[in-house]
Design a protein around this motif. Structure first.
Motif, PDB file in Angstrom:
ATOM      1  N   LEU A 106      21.116   3.582 -14.367  1.00 24.70           N
ATOM      2  CA  LEU A 106      19.667   3.474 -14.513  1.00 24.70           C
ATOM      3  C   LEU A 106      19.032   3.603 -13.131  1.00 24.70           C
ATOM      4  O   LEU A 106      19.299   2.789 -12.241  1.00 24.70           O
ATOM      5  CB  LEU A 106      19.295   2.129 -15.138  1.00 24.70           C
ATOM      6  N   PRO A 107      18.154   4.580 -12.924  1.00 26.41           N
ATOM      7  CA  PRO A 107      17.638   4.863 -11.581  1.00 26.41           C
ATOM      8  C   PRO A 107      16.467   3.971 -11.165  1.00 26.41           C
ATOM      9  O   PRO A 107      15.460   4.444 -10.636  1.00 26.41           O
ATOM     10  CB  PRO A 107      17.210   6.328 -11.700  1.00 26.41           C
ATOM     11  N   ILE A 108      16.579   2.674 -11.377  1.00 25.24           N
ATOM     12  CA  ILE A 108      15.508   1.768 -10.957  1.00 25.24           C
ATOM     13  C   ILE A 108      15.412   1.745  -9.434  1.00 25.24           C
ATOM     14  O   ILE A 108      16.389   2.009  -8.720  1.00 25.24           O
ATOM     15  CB  ILE A 108      15.739   0.336 -11.478  1.00 25.24           C
ATOM     16  N   LYS A 109      14.228   1.421  -8.931  1.00 26.02           N
ATOM     17  CA  LYS A 109      13.999   1.281  -7.494  1.00 26.02           C
ATOM     18  C   LYS A 109      13.610  -0.168  -7.208  1.00 26.02           C
ATOM     19  O   LYS A 109      12.669  -0.690  -7.814  1.00 26.02           O
ATOM     20  CB  LYS A 109      12.883   2.214  -7.029  1.00 26.02           C
ATOM     21  N   VAL A 110      14.326  -0.814  -6.327  1.00 28.44           N
ATOM     22  CA  VAL A 110      14.064  -2.207  -5.970  1.00 28.44           C
ATOM     23  C   VAL A 110      13.516  -2.239  -4.552  1.00 28.44           C
ATOM     24  O   VAL A 110      14.146  -1.729  -3.621  1.00 28.44           O
ATOM     25  CB  VAL A 110      15.346  -3.065  -6.054  1.00 28.44           C
ATOM     26  N   VAL A 111      12.334  -2.832  -4.403  1.00 22.89           N
ATOM     27  CA  VAL A 111      11.720  -2.992  -3.084  1.00 22.89           C
ATOM     28  C   VAL A 111      11.555  -4.483  -2.845  1.00 22.89           C
ATOM     29  O   VAL A 111      10.831  -5.163  -3.579  1.00 22.89           O
ATOM     30  CB  VAL A 111      10.363  -2.265  -3.010  1.00 22.89           C
ATOM     31  N   ILE A 112      12.246  -4.998  -1.823  1.00 21.23           N
ATOM     32  CA  ILE A 112      12.239  -6.432  -1.553  1.00 21.23           C
ATOM     33  C   ILE A 112      11.272  -6.741  -0.424  1.00 21.23           C
ATOM     34  O   ILE A 112      11.407  -6.241   0.697  1.00 21.23           O
ATOM     35  CB  ILE A 112      13.652  -6.930  -1.183  1.00 21.23           C
ATOM     36  N   ARG A 126       0.822  -1.215   0.000  1.00 22.07           N
ATOM     37  CA  ARG A 126       0.000   0.000   0.000  1.00 22.07           C
ATOM     38  C   ARG A 126       0.857   1.267   0.000  1.00 22.07           C
ATOM     39  O   ARG A 126       0.577   2.223  -0.731  1.00 22.07           O
ATOM     40  CB  ARG A 126      -0.934  -0.005   1.217  1.00 22.07           C
ATOM     41  N   LEU A 127       1.903   1.296   0.830  1.00 15.41           N
ATOM     42  CA  LEU A 127       2.782   2.461   0.846  1.00 15.41           C
ATOM     43  C   LEU A 127       3.432   2.680  -0.512  1.00 15.41           C
ATOM     44  O   LEU A 127       3.536   3.818  -0.995  1.00 15.41           O
ATOM     45  CB  LEU A 127       3.867   2.296   1.910  1.00 15.41           C
ATOM     46  N   LEU A 128       3.871   1.597  -1.122  1.00 15.98           N
ATOM     47  CA  LEU A 128       4.498   1.703  -2.428  1.00 15.98           C
ATOM     48  C   LEU A 128       3.510   2.281  -3.439  1.00 15.98           C
ATOM     49  O   LEU A 128       3.850   3.151  -4.251  1.00 15.98           O
ATOM     50  CB  LEU A 128       4.989   0.329  -2.876  1.00 15.98           C
ATOM     51  N   ASP A 129       2.275   1.816  -3.357  1.00 16.40           N
ATOM     52  CA  ASP A 129       1.231   2.329  -4.243  1.00 16.40           C
ATOM     53  C   ASP A 129       0.970   3.812  -3.981  1.00 16.40           C
ATOM     54  O   ASP A 129       0.803   4.597  -4.913  1.00 16.40           O
ATOM     55  CB  ASP A 129      -0.047   1.517  -4.036  1.00 16.40           C
ATOM     56  N   ASP A 130       0.939   4.209  -2.725  1.00 14.66           N
ATOM     57  CA  ASP A 130       0.671   5.605  -2.369  1.00 14.66           C
ATOM     58  C   ASP A 130       1.781   6.547  -2.846  1.00 14.66           C
ATOM     59  O   ASP A 130       1.505   7.671  -3.293  1.00 14.66           O
ATOM     60  CB  ASP A 130       0.528   5.753  -0.851  1.00 14.66           C
ATOM     61  N   LEU A 131       3.042   6.090  -2.741  1.00 13.78           N
ATOM     62  CA  LEU A 131       4.173   6.980  -2.978  1.00 13.78           C
ATOM     63  C   LEU A 131       4.611   7.027  -4.433  1.00 13.78           C
ATOM     64  O   LEU A 131       5.270   7.983  -4.852  1.00 13.78           O
ATOM     65  CB  LEU A 131       5.360   6.552  -2.111  1.00 13.78           C
ATOM     66  N   ALA A 132       4.287   6.013  -5.210  1.00 11.43           N
ATOM     67  CA  ALA A 132       4.728   5.969  -6.607  1.00 11.43           C
ATOM     68  C   ALA A 132       3.963   6.983  -7.449  1.00 11.43           C
ATOM     69  O   ALA A 132       2.849   7.393  -7.125  1.00 11.43           O
ATOM     70  CB  ALA A 132       4.526   4.565  -7.169  1.00 11.43           C
ATOM     71  N   THR A 133       4.574   7.379  -8.558  1.00  9.44           N
ATOM     72  CA  THR A 133       3.944   8.349  -9.451  1.00  9.44           C
ATOM     73  C   THR A 133       2.805   7.693 -10.246  1.00  9.44           C
ATOM     74  O   THR A 133       2.692   6.469 -10.302  1.00  9.44           O
ATOM     75  CB  THR A 133       4.976   8.913 -10.442  1.00  9.44           C
ATOM     76  N   ASP A 134       2.000   8.524 -10.880  1.00 11.42           N
ATOM     77  CA  ASP A 134       0.865   8.015 -11.642  1.00 11.42           C
ATOM     78  C   ASP A 134       1.274   7.478 -13.011  1.00 11.42           C
ATOM     79  O   ASP A 134       0.424   6.954 -13.738  1.00 11.42           O
ATOM     80  CB  ASP A 134      -0.196   9.108 -11.823  1.00 11.42           C
ATOM     81  N   ASP A 135       2.558   7.593 -13.363  1.00 14.85           N
ATOM     82  CA  ASP A 135       3.018   6.956 -14.600  1.00 14.85           C
ATOM     83  C   ASP A 135       4.095   5.909 -14.301  1.00 14.85           C
ATOM     84  O   ASP A 135       4.865   5.517 -15.180  1.00 14.85           O
ATOM     85  CB  ASP A 135       3.540   7.987 -15.597  1.00 14.85           C
ATOM     86  N   HIS A 158      -2.896  -4.841  -4.259  1.00 13.92           N
ATOM     87  CA  HIS A 158      -2.623  -3.569  -3.594  1.00 13.92           C
ATOM     88  C   HIS A 158      -1.911  -2.545  -4.479  1.00 13.92           C
ATOM     89  O   HIS A 158      -1.812  -1.380  -4.093  1.00 13.92           O
ATOM     90  CB  HIS A 158      -1.811  -3.812  -2.317  1.00 13.92           C
ATOM     91  N   TRP A 159      -1.380  -2.955  -5.637  1.00 18.03           N
ATOM     92  CA  TRP A 159      -0.814  -1.994  -6.588  1.00 18.03           C
ATOM     93  C   TRP A 159      -1.935  -1.602  -7.533  1.00 18.03           C
ATOM     94  O   TRP A 159      -2.473  -2.417  -8.271  1.00 18.03           O
ATOM     95  CB  TRP A 159       0.343  -2.615  -7.361  1.00 18.03           C
ATOM     96  N   GLN A 160      -2.317  -0.337  -7.509  1.00 17.42           N
ATOM     97  CA  GLN A 160      -3.478   0.123  -8.250  1.00 17.42           C
ATOM     98  C   GLN A 160      -3.080   0.747  -9.590  1.00 17.42           C
ATOM     99  O   GLN A 160      -2.228   1.650  -9.629  1.00 17.42           O
ATOM    100  CB  GLN A 160      -4.252   1.151  -7.416  1.00 17.42           C
ATOM    101  N   ILE A 161      -3.693   0.249 -10.648  1.00 14.49           N
ATOM    102  CA  ILE A 161      -3.496   0.855 -11.952  1.00 14.49           C
ATOM    103  C   ILE A 161      -4.340   2.125 -12.030  1.00 14.49           C
ATOM    104  O   ILE A 161      -5.567   2.089 -11.871  1.00 14.49           O
ATOM    105  CB  ILE A 161      -3.899  -0.114 -13.075  1.00 14.49           C
TER     106      ILE A 161
END
Length: 589
Positions: free
Chosen positions: A463-469, A376-385, A402-405
């Motif tokens: 490459l500025p990828i973000k990895v969340v484990i 949920r936090l990841l979904d809240d904080l990520a950008t809309d694109d 929990h990841w919302q399109i």
């Protein structure tokens, strides 16, 4: 300097618009590497740490861009390593070209070092599969390989022996008939006609118009047709179920959708399937038939671009062979509109209840950290694109729910192969393709550990990828599958010490953080997402949180109970977590 045959390969790839080849050098492809060096201004070689990752990157590049993905591996073991990623491409219908080396033609068949006949190994996975035996073949074979990969949405393979790679580009060692010549014009793939016949459209409309309780099942083949899918739902008063691969067809908060189906799906979708007399399948070959309506009791109309796949899962009354968007544009004027929105309203209410239950599990108060809270936090904080890449296992459940399109968000994973480890290579390839977008790899500890060297690849290419484990220090999906079979868990939890993933990220020159307290999680994720380079957040989540299906069957509950009776070693911790889940949901009620 004389032109070598490998330059035919590279320049023809460039003519087709290929700008990147993912791979690792080896002594079986030194000639091809020289061809790439000579034409590095047209085609970039993208160096990775493992050939499996190269194949995953080519697959992700193809899925995300719609263009051909290309991977390169040396002879023998290098080519063998490609296989898992190539099966991912084949089973999810992504156009990929695999190029491999081969021993010199003079020693083939002698059991020479690393003599593996990769054309035979790839016979099952490829739609086009050739060994090059003459330099003059190359331009034409490249054309045919690429056209076939596009046309059949699968893997093409060219295996090129060492001596052919470095031979003169114009060499023709034997007397033969005149070769087929590649066209001089720019390479282009001509899309086939995408509109079904009028008589088929009318037959489909008759079936749909006669339906009383219509449901739409939308897959990734409907991507880009979201507006038309929602228009179809509105016209027919028909809720939309989305497959996992089709998650981004319409937004998750759309009033027309009940979300996913199956073990990772929603309760309302399970109810909807039982309340259906007519099923409209859009761009999907959904494999889990036990979750579909009973065969023979439901009328089925299927829109499918590949005639071979039409009717494979359910007896289909009318198959419509064509592109989803083009077909819907032709079909919609033939359909009778429904008065009122009884079914849509009913299932929209069910989805509100379902979302409230999910939200109750996303609590920041629970410790250890609930994986639902992390998602949920990841979904809240990520950008809309933002683009989310995901692995297989329990991680897919949390992402699906929990990841919302919304907005321009996208979502990619290994769909039909459901292999572990593609999340990180997928993220790298998609970030390479779309440098201006936020790309997040959401992965379990098991999948990350398999190809974690590729984090260094991301750092190497800036490459500025973000990895969340989502780190439960176990093979979580297998744990629960064992229990649902009625057996106590065995061999699925890793012992201490745990890998220091955050330190590995630091060692590669990126951002790294290890989080085990819920109160620290939001700031760590925000810092990672704002970091200008590659970043990793390793989150210790509750290892005993079960990925419960949308509807728990009696048989599943019985088997789960039997695993406790037979000596489930973690039964106390699991029971405590289940109790906490129930308390949170009761509070929400």
């Amino acid at each position: 300097m004389e032109q070598i045959a490998s330059e035919h390969l590279v320049t023809r790839l460039a003519d087709w618009g290929v700008d990147t080849v993912f791979g690792i050098p080896g002594d079986g492809i030194n000639g091809i590497m020289e061809g790439l060096r000579r034409h590095s201004d047209r085609v970039r070689f993208f160096l990775v740490h493992h050939e499996e990752a190269a194949a995953f990157m080519a697959t992700a590049y193809a899925k995300a861009t719609g263009k051909l993905g290309v991977c390169l591996a040396t002879s023998g073991p290098g080519g063998i390593h490609l296989a898992n990623g190539l099966y991912d491409a084949a089973m999810d219908h992504a156009p990929v070209l695999a190029i491999t080396g081969m021993q010199e033609t003079a020693v083939l068949g002698t059991g020479y070092q690393q003599e593996v006949h990769l054309d035979r190994l790839y016979a099952d996975v490829s739609v086009y599969n050739q060994v090059v035996v003459n330099p003059e073949q190359l331009p034409t074979l490249v054309d045919l390989a690429i056209r076939t990969a596009y046309a059949r949405r699968g893997v093409a393979h060219l295996s090129i022996p060492n001596d052919i790679q470095v031979a003169s580009a114009s060499a023709t060692p034997y007397q033969h008939v005149a070769p087929v010549r590649a066209p001089k014009t720019a390479a282009v793939y001509l899309q086939p006609a995408a509109r079904p016949r009028d008589e088929d459209l009318r037959a489909a409309a008759d079936v749909i118009n006669a339906g009383k309780a219509i449901t739409i099942l939308a897959g990734v083949g409907a991507r880009g047709a979201g507006r038309l899918v929602e228009q179809l739902a509105e016209t027919l008063d028909a809720p939309v179920i989305k497959t996992l691969n089709g998650k981004m067809v319409i937004p998750d908060d759309s009033p027309y959708t009940t979300g996913g189906l199956g073990l990772l799906g929603t309760g309302p979708s399970e109810d909807l399937v039982q309340d259906t007399d007519t099923l409209v399948m859009l761009g999907t070959n959904f494999p889990y038939t036990k979750h579909l309506p009973p065969a023979g009791k439901t009328k089925v109309v299927q829109i499918e671009i590949d005639p071979v796949r039409a009717g494979v899962r359910l007896p289909t009354d009318v198959p419509l062979i064509g592109d989803v968007a083009t077909t819907l544009e032709a079909l919609l004027p033939m359909l009778n509109g429904r008065v009122g929105h009884g079914r849509l309203g009913t299932y929209a209410a069910k989805m509100r209840d379902w979302r409230e239950k999910l939200a109750a599990l996303e609590s920041a108060e629970r410790e250890p950290i609930a994986p639902q809270y992390l998602a949920r936090l990841l979904d809240d904080l990520a950008t809309d694109d933002a683009v989310l890449t995901c692995d297989s296992g329990t991680i897919a459940t949390w992402a699906a729910r929990h990841w919302q399109i919304r907005g321009d968000r996208e979502f990619y994973l290994s769909g039909n192969l459901a292999t572990m480890a593609p999340g990180l290579p997928y993220a790298i390839a998609i970030q390479h393709a779309y440098p201006g977008r936020q790309v997040i790899c959401y992965q379990g500890d098991g999948g990350f550990a398999m190809l974690m060297a590729e984090f260094h690849t991301a750092a190497q290419y800036e490459l500025p990828i973000k990895v969340v484990i989502n780190n439960n220090n176990s093979l979580g999906q297998i744990l629960w599958e064992q229990m649902v079979l009625g057996y106590p868990e065995h061999g699925v939890r890793y012992a201490n010490p745990q890998p220091a993933f955050a330190e590995w990220a630091h060692g590669c020159g990126g951002y790294g953080a290890r989080i085990d307290r819920p109160g620290d999680l939001r700031d760590a994720l925000r810092d990672a997402l704002n970091h200008p380079g590659p970043a990793l957040v390793d989150v210790a989540v509750d290892p005993n949180e079960p990925p419960m299906p949308g509807k728990v069957s009696y048989e599943q509950a019985k088997k789960f109970s039997q695993s406790f009776l037979r000596g489930q070693p973690s039964k106390t911790a699991i029971a405590t977590t289940l109790f906490k889940d129930r308390i949170q949901q009761l509070r929400a009620d």
